[in-house]
Design an enzyme around this catalytic site. Structure first.
Site: not given
Length: 406
Positions: A325, A220
């Protein structure tokens, strides 16, 4: 007055009994089950295995032989099942591999591994062929004090993967979150932080060398508007921290696939464009990068129609891609309509990966609502996983199977 008191007393005795009964289609027993073991009026508790008993209408009860029939949640598509249940009997990892993918997998966490009902399903490598530790390989868990490493939590999950012949995903080396304060609040020179990143990534990846298929080396790095996150890494080193981490990981384990993992890149927009440009830059500089992880934390009814195109766009840069995810949350309570839309959303997500050769696999961010991160993060939302909190398959399970072409 005396009669009224007796009535209240009787009600007080009866109420817990009524409240402690499972409704129709609710779980009523099984190894690890701590909920109600009796059913509401008109229903009976049917045992299907040592791990699962379910309340069903009395008229549908059957005798169970030494080789019990599967519960309604895993009958063939021609059987009758409640609107909130799955009808697929496919094993998802087996199905994914039959369609040319490396795995269908799940995240898990150490605290869940004492739940025997949970591990009875998790340990089935025809269902899950890959494991990601949700927290126990992150920086705060592995290097809480500078230079003092601990791997007990990560080792437990690595050993689980090994004993079940599953692929292991390392998660993660460098992330702005879940950092120990000595990192996040440190005042470092560029040279000092470079050394800290190199030491952390090298020690972590070396410890699991030969055990990990792929590492989320950088997690991220971008804000949703496409700008870089301003954390200790970017503020001190600029964008170079990404290549520092990737090079350290490659040196530590030349055979592991190295990924950048990100969310909201499933949509065309500034964030996806920034990451795409970063991939191109790293490739042009011969920085080791093997894959891009699409997290795919979606909302029911809002799965992007361009997901397949986005996967293909990144794959065209010479990297593999993976859904890392996946979960699809809804506003609670769940309803039959929401569950059917969730089924469609899972189907479309899996189909997008299936259609892209470079999409090597799909990982759900835990497989059961019982251990989903969603309710604690998004108030009033949940029911994001393919199995419910009682380990019963949901329509979403069917969606996954259909998405893989079953």
């Amino acid at each position: 007055m005396l009669k009224l008191s007796i009535s209240f007393a009787a009600l007080a005795v009866l109420l817990p009994f009524v409240q402690a009964q499972s409704p129709v289609w609710g779980q009523c027993g099984g190894i690890g089950w701590t909920g109600p073991t009796t059913c509401t009026t008109g229903n009976v508790c049917q045992e299907y295995s040592a791990y699962y008993s379910q309340c069903i209408p009395s008229g549908q009860a059957t005798s169970v032989s030494s080789a019990p029939s599967p519960p309604p949640s895993s009958h063939s598509s021609t059987s009758t099942a409640p609107s909130g249940a799955s009808t697929s009997s496919a094993k998802l990892n087996q199905l994914a591999k039959s369609k040319g993918k490396l795995y269908f997998g799940t995240a898990t966490d150490n605290s869940e591994l004492s739940d025997t009902g949970y591990t009875a399903i998790l340990d089935d490598n025809t269902m899950f062929g890959q494991i990601t530790p949700a927290n126990s390989m992150k920086w705060d868990a592995t290097e809480p004090e500078q230079g003092q490493f601990t791997f007990s939590g990560g080792d437990q999950i690595a050993n689980l993967a090994k004993s079940n012949s599953m692929l292991l995903r390392g998660h993660n080396c460098v992330w702005y979150n879940q950092l120990p304060s000595w990192v996040s609040s440190g005042s470092f020179t560029a040279a000092q932080l470079t050394s800290i990143i190199q030491n952390h990534c090298s020690t972590l990846v070396t410890h699991y060398k030969g055990q990990v298929y792929a590492w989320d080396v950088v997690n991220e790095p971008f804000n949703d508007d496409g700008t870089w996150r301003t954390d200790v890494f970017y503020n001190t080193l600029g964008t170079s921290y990404v290549s520092i981490a990737l090079n350290a990981a490659r040196q530590a384990d030349p055979n592991a696939k190295l990924y950048i993992n990100e969310y909201n890149i499933e949509y065309v927009g500034a964030k996806a464009t920034s990451l795409l440009n970063l991939v191109k830059t790293l490739k042009s500089q011969s920085v080791p990068l093997d894959g891009i992880g699409f997290q795919c934390h979606f909302i029911v009814g809002q799965v992007p129609t361009g997901l397949q195109s986005q996967l293909s766009t990144f794959a065209a840069q010479g990297v593999e891609v993976a859904i890392t995810e996946l979960d699809i949350r809804m506003t609670l309570p769940s309803t039959p309509a929401l569950l059917q839309q969730q089924k469609t959303d899972y189907q479309n997500t899996i189909a997008a990966c299936s259609a892209v050769e470079a999409c090597v696999g799909v990982t759900v961010w835990d497989w059961t609502d019982k251990y989903s991160w969603v309710p604690n993060t998004f108030s009033g939302q949940g029911a994001a996983c393919p199995w419910d909190q009682n380990f019963a398959k949901k329509p979403a399970y069917d969606g996954i199977a259909i998405g893989f072409g079953n």
